[in-house]
Design a protein around this motif. Sequence first.
Motif, PDB file in Angstrom:
ATOM      1  N   SER A   1       0.831  -1.200   0.000  1.00 20.59           N
ATOM      2  CA  SER A   1       0.000   0.000   0.000  1.00 20.59           C
ATOM      3  C   SER A   1       0.863   1.247   0.000  1.00 20.59           C
ATOM      4  CB  SER A   1      -0.909   0.012   1.233  1.00 20.59           C
ATOM      5  OG  SER A   1      -1.769  -1.100   1.217  1.00 20.59           O
ATOM      6  N   CYS A   2       0.341   2.303  -0.624  1.00 21.34           N
ATOM      7  CA  CYS A   2       1.029   3.588  -0.583  1.00 21.34           C
ATOM      8  C   CYS A   2      -0.006   4.686  -0.793  1.00 21.34           C
ATOM      9  CB  CYS A   2       2.137   3.686  -1.623  1.00 21.34           C
ATOM     10  SG  CYS A   2       1.540   3.682  -3.325  1.00 21.34           S
ATOM     11  N   GLY A   3       0.265   5.850  -0.207  1.00 19.95           N
ATOM     12  CA  GLY A   3      -0.667   6.959  -0.343  1.00 19.95           C
ATOM     13  C   GLY A   3      -2.018   6.622   0.259  1.00 19.95           C
ATOM     14  N   LYS A   4      -3.048   7.264  -0.257  1.00 20.01           N
ATOM     15  CA  LYS A   4      -4.406   7.028   0.224  1.00 20.01           C
ATOM     16  C   LYS A   4      -5.127   6.062  -0.708  1.00 20.01           C
ATOM     17  CE  LYS A   4      -4.936  11.589   2.364  1.00 20.01           C
ATOM     18  NZ  LYS A   4      -5.740  12.858   2.374  1.00 20.01           N
ATOM     19  N   ASN A   5      -5.394   4.890  -0.177  1.00 19.11           N
ATOM     20  CA  ASN A   5      -6.178   3.888  -0.911  1.00 19.11           C
ATOM     21  C   ASN A   5      -5.536   3.456  -2.231  1.00 19.11           C
ATOM     22  OD1 ASN A   5      -8.231   4.094   1.106  1.00 19.11           O
ATOM     23  ND2 ASN A   5      -9.037   5.921   0.042  1.00 19.11           N
ATOM     24  N   HIS A   6      -4.204   3.466  -2.271  1.00 20.10           N
ATOM     25  CA  HIS A   6      -3.495   3.005  -3.467  1.00 20.10           C
ATOM     26  C   HIS A   6      -2.679   1.766  -3.121  1.00 20.10           C
ATOM     27  CE1 HIS A   6      -4.476   6.375  -6.067  1.00 20.10           C
ATOM     28  NE2 HIS A   6      -4.206   7.199  -5.059  1.00 20.10           N
ATOM     29  N   SER A   7      -2.538   0.900  -4.088  1.00 15.42           N
ATOM     30  CA  SER A   7      -1.697  -0.281  -3.883  1.00 15.42           C
ATOM     31  C   SER A   7      -0.903  -0.574  -5.147  1.00 15.42           C
ATOM     32  CB  SER A   7      -2.552  -1.496  -3.518  1.00 15.42           C
ATOM     33  OG  SER A   7      -3.423  -1.820  -4.585  1.00 15.42           O
ATOM     34  N   ILE A   8       0.247  -1.208  -4.973  1.00 14.66           N
ATOM     35  CA  ILE A   8       1.122  -1.566  -6.086  1.00 14.66           C
ATOM     36  C   ILE A   8       1.348  -3.071  -6.034  1.00 14.66           C
ATOM     37  CG2 ILE A   8       3.446  -1.340  -7.043  1.00 14.66           C
ATOM     38  CD1 ILE A   8       3.498   1.497  -5.868  1.00 14.66           C
ATOM     39  N   GLY A   9       1.206  -3.728  -7.159  1.00 19.65           N
ATOM     40  CA  GLY A   9       1.403  -5.173  -7.215  1.00 19.65           C
ATOM     41  C   GLY A   9       2.460  -5.567  -8.230  1.00 19.65           C
ATOM     42  N   GLU A  10       2.836  -6.833  -8.189  1.00 18.11           N
ATOM     43  CA  GLU A  10       3.788  -7.372  -9.161  1.00 18.11           C
ATOM     44  C   GLU A  10       3.080  -7.632 -10.494  1.00 18.11           C
ATOM     45  OE1 GLU A  10       6.811  -7.449  -8.996  1.00 18.11           O
ATOM     46  OE2 GLU A  10       7.529  -7.845  -6.959  1.00 18.11           O
ATOM     47  N   TYR A  11       3.814  -7.504 -11.577  1.00 15.32           N
ATOM     48  CA  TYR A  11       3.231  -7.826 -12.873  1.00 15.32           C
ATOM     49  C   TYR A  11       3.165  -9.337 -13.052  1.00 15.32           C
ATOM     50  CZ  TYR A  11       7.448  -9.545 -15.211  1.00 15.32           C
ATOM     51  OH  TYR A  11       8.528 -10.302 -15.586  1.00 15.32           O
ATOM     52  N   ASP A  12       4.015 -10.057 -12.280  1.00  9.66           N
ATOM     53  CA  ASP A  12       4.099 -11.511 -12.377  1.00  9.66           C
ATOM     54  C   ASP A  12       3.711 -12.125 -11.036  1.00  9.66           C
ATOM     55  OD1 ASP A  12       4.678 -14.143 -12.818  1.00  9.66           O
ATOM     56  OD2 ASP A  12       6.814 -13.863 -13.240  1.00  9.66           O
ATOM     57  N   ASP A  13       2.651 -12.918 -11.017  1.00  2.98           N
ATOM     58  CA  ASP A  13       2.177 -13.541  -9.774  1.00  2.98           C
ATOM     59  C   ASP A  13       3.171 -14.551  -9.219  1.00  2.98           C
ATOM     60  OD1 ASP A  13      -0.146 -12.075  -9.883  1.00  2.98           O
ATOM     61  OD2 ASP A  13      -1.259 -13.614 -11.001  1.00  2.98           O
ATOM     62  N   GLU A  14       4.088 -15.004 -10.067  1.00  2.00           N
ATOM     63  CA  GLU A  14       5.060 -16.007  -9.628  1.00  2.00           C
ATOM     64  C   GLU A  14       6.352 -15.382  -9.098  1.00  2.00           C
ATOM     65  OE1 GLU A  14       4.236 -19.218  -9.605  1.00  2.00           O
ATOM     66  OE2 GLU A  14       2.279 -18.618 -10.418  1.00  2.00           O
ATOM     67  N   MET A  15       6.357 -14.083  -8.892  1.00  2.00           N
ATOM     68  CA  MET A  15       7.565 -13.407  -8.399  1.00  2.00           C
ATOM     69  C   MET A  15       7.921 -13.923  -7.002  1.00  2.00           C
ATOM     70  SD  MET A  15       9.763 -11.120  -9.466  1.00  2.00           S
ATOM     71  CE  MET A  15       8.853 -10.207 -10.705  1.00  2.00           C
ATOM     72  N   PRO A  16       9.166 -14.418  -6.807  1.00  2.00           N
ATOM     73  CA  PRO A  16       9.575 -14.933  -5.486  1.00  2.00           C
ATOM     74  C   PRO A  16       9.582 -13.814  -4.443  1.00  2.00           C
ATOM     75  CG  PRO A  16      11.082 -15.662  -7.210  1.00  2.00           C
ATOM     76  CD  PRO A  16      10.202 -14.608  -7.820  1.00  2.00           C
ATOM     77  N   PRO A  17       9.300 -14.119  -3.187  1.00  2.00           N
ATOM     78  CA  PRO A  17       9.286 -13.092  -2.134  1.00  2.00           C
ATOM     79  C   PRO A  17      10.682 -12.650  -1.706  1.00  2.00           C
ATOM     80  CG  PRO A  17       8.805 -15.235  -1.203  1.00  2.00           C
ATOM     81  CD  PRO A  17       8.857 -15.429  -2.683  1.00  2.00           C
TER      82      PRO A  17
ATOM     83  N   LYS B   1       4.161   8.812  -5.762  1.00  2.00           N
ATOM     84  CA  LYS B   1       5.092   9.203  -6.816  1.00  2.00           C
ATOM     85  C   LYS B   1       6.448   8.519  -6.704  1.00  2.00           C
ATOM     86  CE  LYS B   1       2.932  11.841  -9.685  1.00  2.00           C
ATOM     87  NZ  LYS B   1       2.788  11.426 -11.090  1.00  2.00           N
ATOM     88  N   LEU B   2       7.060   8.564  -5.545  1.00  2.00           N
ATOM     89  CA  LEU B   2       8.369   7.928  -5.387  1.00  2.00           C
ATOM     90  C   LEU B   2       8.287   6.450  -5.736  1.00  2.00           C
ATOM     91  CD1 LEU B   2      11.333   7.903  -4.439  1.00  2.00           C
ATOM     92  CD2 LEU B   2      10.485   7.442  -2.123  1.00  2.00           C
ATOM     93  N   GLU B   3       7.239   5.798  -5.272  1.00  2.00           N
ATOM     94  CA  GLU B   3       7.098   4.360  -5.488  1.00  2.00           C
ATOM     95  C   GLU B   3       6.888   4.027  -6.972  1.00  2.00           C
ATOM     96  OE1 GLU B   3       6.162   5.100  -1.214  1.00  2.00           O
ATOM     97  OE2 GLU B   3       5.676   6.063  -3.122  1.00  2.00           O
ATOM     98  N   THR B   4       5.975   4.753  -7.629  1.00  2.00           N
ATOM     99  CA  THR B   4       5.700   4.432  -9.039  1.00  2.00           C
ATOM    100  C   THR B   4       6.872   4.811  -9.949  1.00  2.00           C
ATOM    101  OG1 THR B   4       4.570   6.546  -9.396  1.00  2.00           O
ATOM    102  CG2 THR B   4       3.215   4.656  -8.753  1.00  2.00           C
ATOM    103  N   ILE B   5       7.546   5.896  -9.601  1.00  2.00           N
ATOM    104  CA  ILE B   5       8.709   6.314 -10.394  1.00  2.00           C
ATOM    105  C   ILE B   5       9.811   5.257 -10.333  1.00  2.00           C
ATOM    106  CG2 ILE B   5      10.649   7.971 -10.411  1.00  2.00           C
ATOM    107  CD1 ILE B   5       8.574  10.151  -9.798  1.00  2.00           C
ATOM    108  N   SER B   6       9.871   4.525  -9.246  1.00  2.00           N
ATOM    109  CA  SER B   6      10.915   3.500  -9.091  1.00  2.00           C
ATOM    110  C   SER B   6      10.837   2.442 -10.185  1.00  2.00           C
ATOM    111  CB  SER B   6      10.806   2.830  -7.721  1.00  2.00           C
ATOM    112  OG  SER B   6       9.670   1.975  -7.658  1.00  2.00           O
ATOM    113  N   PHE B   7       9.622   2.194 -10.727  1.00  2.00           N
ATOM    114  CA  PHE B   7       9.513   1.220 -11.817  1.00  2.00           C
ATOM    115  C   PHE B   7       8.992   1.867 -13.102  1.00  2.00           C
ATOM    116  CE2 PHE B   7       5.784   0.698  -9.038  1.00  2.00           C
ATOM    117  CZ  PHE B   7       4.716   0.813  -9.916  1.00  2.00           C
ATOM    118  N   GLY B   8       9.157   3.187 -13.222  1.00  2.00           N
ATOM    119  CA  GLY B   8       8.956   3.862 -14.502  1.00  2.00           C
ATOM    120  C   GLY B   8       7.559   4.316 -14.819  1.00  2.00           C
TER     121      GLY B   8
END
Length: 513
Positions: free
Chosen positions: A296-312, A373-380
């Motif tokens: 989670s980041c900001g207000k009511n925003h979340s960021i996920g992996e593009y690949d569900d199989e991404m190792p933790p 912004k900082l979080e989304t900019i990290s992956f372009g």
Amino acid sequence: YENEFSYKKNKSNLNIQFNRVAFIFFIFFIISLIYSIQLLHLGSLKKITKDETEVFNIKNYRADIIDTKGNYLVKTVRTIDIGINPIEVIDKKKLLINLQLIFPKKNIIEVKRKLNGSKFFYFEKKITSENYEKIMKLGDKSIKPEEKLTRIYPQENLFSHIIGQIDDGNNGISGIEKSFDKELKKIFEPLQLTVDTDIQYLIRKELIKYQQIFRSKGSAAILMNVNNGEILSMVSLPDFNLNKRETIKDVNYINRVTKGTYELGSVFKTFTIASGINEGLIEPNTEFLDSKKTISCGKNHSIGEYDDEMPPDLTVEQILIKSGNIGSVRIARKLGVEKHKSFLNSIGILEKIDFDIEEVGKPQAIDWYEGCKLETISFGHGITTTILQLAKGYSIITNGGFDIKPTLIKKSLDKKFKGKKILKNNVSKKINTILRKVVVEGTAKQVNVRGYEVGGKTGTAEQPRDKVYSNIKINTLASIFPAENPKYVLVVMLESPKTASEYVYKYRYKEGS
């Protein structure tokens, strides 16, 4: 009498001999005179060729433009335009018939209309030598030949966005023609560019091929020397034929390398990792454990992996190899806004770039403290820049950390020349190693070709439309080679490509097989 006769005979012989000598002398004199005149003429031509004083003073003179190997990209040549003054026509009916015979493809109805008028008009521009001879043999005083200097573009579409256009008043209106308008009107020596015609042709050919396969709206590519910024190739599609001198109003003909600003996606993850390494906060083997599938980041925003199989659990280099979103976010958070912003600014991503042509896009301003912004900019995402600036950024982080200025103008540069060092030692070495692994075992496997040590990173990003992300995608590859000691950066972009189910990619080579 006999003596007198002999005297006359001798005198006659003497006259004959003298006349022959005089005649031969006269012939030699004429021949010598002809050769002397010819030599003087050639001498004067040589002088004009050397100094170009005659051409230089002619109205509409502009210097030629050549590529890095001396091939002509633009040539100023003498041409003749044929005009007709209807008032001076001797016999309009006869002239019209003759013109139709010489120029069967001309619109004879339109020519007749103009002949029946009273205004001077241009009948044929840049007339061929053969047709010029035919039309002048008509002997009509109304026919007016005008010698002009004309701008010819031998490569037609190949360098359209680089060279640019001029208007009817001989003024540059885009590209190099505009940016160097004053210089081209003053200098005699050709203006030499850094581009290579052969390489430009090959890259454009491949772009056209894959644009047709994936039916993309447009595409772009830039090949640049990472050490001195010299651009060997810069292609943007669609392009246009410079010789037609058409007014281009369709925005789809934008220079996608320099003018278009885009969110470029995962190619920015390389910058995030380079920023962390430069600050001494991470190393390629630094571990980020127990990463969640979404954060989670900001207000009511979340960021996920593009690949569900991404190792933790991933190391820093594995985050880039597998193109992890969450790992990139965690690195950015470790950096903080000010440090990451400062890094991106130092490699020339955030501000409008100073370049040799004026068609340059301005990245959108960013409110770094808004939402995620900082979080989304990290992956372009949530950050825009140009393909040109992306190439510059990749050059700096892979060339040892030295600043460069991308250029299209050939100068006597030292091949070892590098600008100010802006990154710490060993940052490039670590990044280059990871980029090579991305190609060998990561998301850019299809770039792995036997015999070519390529490193790179792929990126896919949805493009915002009216502040909402759309299904319009940008696919990008930022690559460097040879990876161990990079000399070149190649960035390729397809805008809004579509799936091509009938296209089968034959995988060339897998390292270790």
